[in-house]
Enzyme design. Sequence first.
Site, PDB file in Angstrom:
ATOM      1  N   SER A 847       1.308   4.722  -5.661  1.00 30.99           N
ATOM      2  CA  SER A 847       0.323   3.637  -5.588  1.00 30.99           C
ATOM      3  C   SER A 847      -0.670   3.638  -6.738  1.00 30.99           C
ATOM      4  CB  SER A 847      -0.443   3.718  -4.263  1.00 30.99           C
ATOM      5  OG  SER A 847      -1.151   4.932  -4.179  1.00 30.99           O
ATOM      6  N   LYS A 890      -8.292   3.425   2.336  1.00 34.84           N
ATOM      7  CA  LYS A 890      -8.715   3.106   0.974  1.00 34.84           C
ATOM      8  C   LYS A 890      -9.895   2.134   0.983  1.00 34.84           C
ATOM      9  CE  LYS A 890      -4.152   4.022  -0.997  1.00 34.84           C
ATOM     10  NZ  LYS A 890      -2.949   3.482  -1.679  1.00 34.84           N
TER      11      LYS A 890
END
Length: 940
Positions: A847, A890
């Site tokens: 990611s 996140k």
Amino acid sequence: MLKALTSSRFHSVASTLNTSLRNGTESKSQLLRVLSEIRGSNRSNPSLNGRALFCSDSSSDGSDSVVEVKRVEAEGQEADSKSSSAIVPTVFRPEDYLSVIALPLPHRPLFPGFYMPIYVKDPKLLAALIESRKRQAPYAGAFLVKDEPGSDPTIASGMDSEKNIYELKGKELLNRLHEVGTLAQITSIQGDQVVLIGHRRLRITGIDKPYNKDDDVIKATSFEVISTLRDVLKTSSLWRDHVQTYTQHIGDFNYARLADFGAAISGANKLQCQQVLEELDVYKRLELTLELVKKEMEISKIQESIAKAIEEKISGEQRRYLLNEQLKAIKKELGLEADDKTALSAKFRERLEPKKEQIPPHVLQVIEEELTKLQFLEASSSEFNVTRNYLDWLTALPWGNYSNENFDVLQAQKILDEDHYGLDDVKERILEFIAVGKLRGSSQGKIICLSGPPGVGKTSIGRSIARALNREFYRFSVGGLSDVAEIKGHRRTYIGAMPGKMVQCLKTVGTANPLVLIDEIDKLGRGHAGDPASAMLELLDPEQNANFLDHYLDVTIDLSKVLFVCTANVVENVPNPLLDRMEIISIAGYITDEKMHIARDYLEKTTREACGIKPEQVDVTDAAFLALIENYCREAGVRNLQKQIEKIYRKIALQLVRLGTPRNKTKVGEKTHPGAEIVEGSSDEAVGKAETAQEDQSTAQTRSPAGEAPDSKDPIETKKNQDNEDSETVEKVSVDAPNLSDFVGKPVFHAERIYDQTPVGVVMGLAWTAMGGSTLYIETTQIEQGEGKGALNLTGQLGDVMKESAQIAHTVARAILAEKEPDNTFFANSKLHLHVPAGATPKDGPSAGCTMITSLLSLSMNKAVKKDLAMTGEVTLTGKILPIGGVKEKTIAARRSGVKTLVFPSANRRDYDELAKNVKEGLEVHFVDDYSQIFKLAFE
């Protein structure tokens, strides 16, 4: 002065006594005859000339202090060479030596005619004893050491006595010795152990008093001693051994030796024995000994009565046991009482009777067969025990017994809210399960997997679900489990066989529809005993667990009504076949606002009650909780937050106890503790002044390197309770952000955000970890520039996937730069270094691809990215953005760092939309499909 003390002795008794002791069965009667024959024909030894030599290292030249003694003659005593030769079986006699070494005895005095081993710790003294033996002078004077002044002789330990003796030297030791001792022969020396045998008395001053051997009083007293000894010898073989040993080494008895013998073998304490040894009047010595042996006789009578009572008790119990066994046999023969097997069968059938209708037919058939087999087995055989245990498990299971479930959605909602704050998605799923059960009229077992970081409350959620559903709760952990038998059970052929965990669960809870929490299912092991993950398939599969087969029971069990709740930290570690049968509910963690509510409404209340602190005694402000969460407890869960709150309340409890210990009542205006001001009245102004002064002191105090503040003032505020008529004060501890470090130490975390405006080549990314979400910076710099030197170095403890992402990012960045700035040859001619900080932390995952591309392009174009921008997403070689995981974690990490603009892949829009409103509040989120969209957001 040391003087030898002698007394007259009986003659011609020792040989007769020895003969009687050697005659086996006739020894007792002959011994009594020998003792009764002891009369007054005495022969005496001349007294001993001698000097006592004390070894001492007190003098500098190493010389020893010597005490001179003179010869003293005892009246009415004659020399007896026979008795002397009895002690010393050589040509040397004690009378031939004029000096002996004095030895201290810590425990008991040495009597003439007895052995005693002692340990000599003084090396000089031991060397002197060895030298004496070499010179064929194996004699020493043995003296008992007096107890220290003020000490209790009844409780003084032997180790303490010996330790004190070893520290005494010279005249100090001489003053501690009793006046009367014993001349002893040194028979052997082994290491520091010296074995002595007593010969005759010694006294530092004075002489042995004479006595009339024909005195009728002395004769009568001695006869009474003999009579008492005769009675005691009847009961104690140990005393007879003493007589034999005594006569072998000493020879004849006399009046004095008779007194010595009786006192030496008695159980009197050391002071009583020393009193006999010091007594120089033979008549008084006989009286003291008579008193001791009389006491010994009474003790022997008590011992005999105790032994007789115990013997009668044991024989009575044996007789009762035999009679009971005979009674059982008679009743069995007459058919009046059933045997053990019949009673066992009746017990098992009694268990089955209430639930016979609910037990499946195939199980009933097996039970009947086993009951029939039990009647034909011997009770002593191993097969009997196996069958009995098997029937015990079969009949104890709750066949068809279900608990009444709670289908009230509102009540369940209330219970879930009481136990946990937030977690709306988890609660919604449980309420859906209850609603379906209410419409159907019955519930169906499901498999729910709660995944999330440690400390988010997965296990406690399972317990709350059971309470909301009114189901029994059972938990077992499979972390590290490597034996299939723990799940499926053992075969009954093995010794110590046991059913599996599910059968044990059903027997424990007593219902067939419990809630079973399987903890740490992502940590299943695999060993030589099989693969437990594969064995779990039959347990958790809804299509199979209706006929679950345990190896021990060997009959199928219906587990379809059981609600299984599993917990896991990382779902990716759960085997795919198991994961396919579960419904995953992710618990990403708690944001700051949720942690504040949990700390205030749950953790603080529980901790305060556990510490015994009243609410009015403490005040922990919201600012203190906020600082605690931000600077000490940033992890996703709240377990560490609970530990820190417990730490705070422990210190508060200590301060309250210290404050209240010196005086329970405190006057207004009096200092009760360093830094603890008592504020008069309860007005807000006075309290505010005290708090302001306290904060100023906390700010100005100097801290030590370890985070402690030894000179700091304790944040204690004592307020007057106006409601108390006695004007007693209430101690109150205030915890606020400024003084929080006094309770929990220095902050653990600092701001994750290093730059307000990231420089060229630096971009903020978003990462997911097992402990929750975090922000990380990806930095790129130019090492070297030159034609054809294009290269990329990577650091930061990156995993293989992340290294591949960096290579992809380098390729994509070159392609984009060639498109945007065709004349820019930065990548072709620059050696670059890409680093991800926190190099000690392993990092992996795809990611970070878009973040790496942005960092490379920022450096190549010498242009910083937009302020307050963070991004995440996997990138392909063509620039497409692929979805990632951990959206909630996140997002929470970005909020914690103060980032306002986020970039997520378009495929993660659904995940973001499902987040709570308070998580998304104040954020600007862009969803992208291609990197060109990120380029515009970052640079244009």
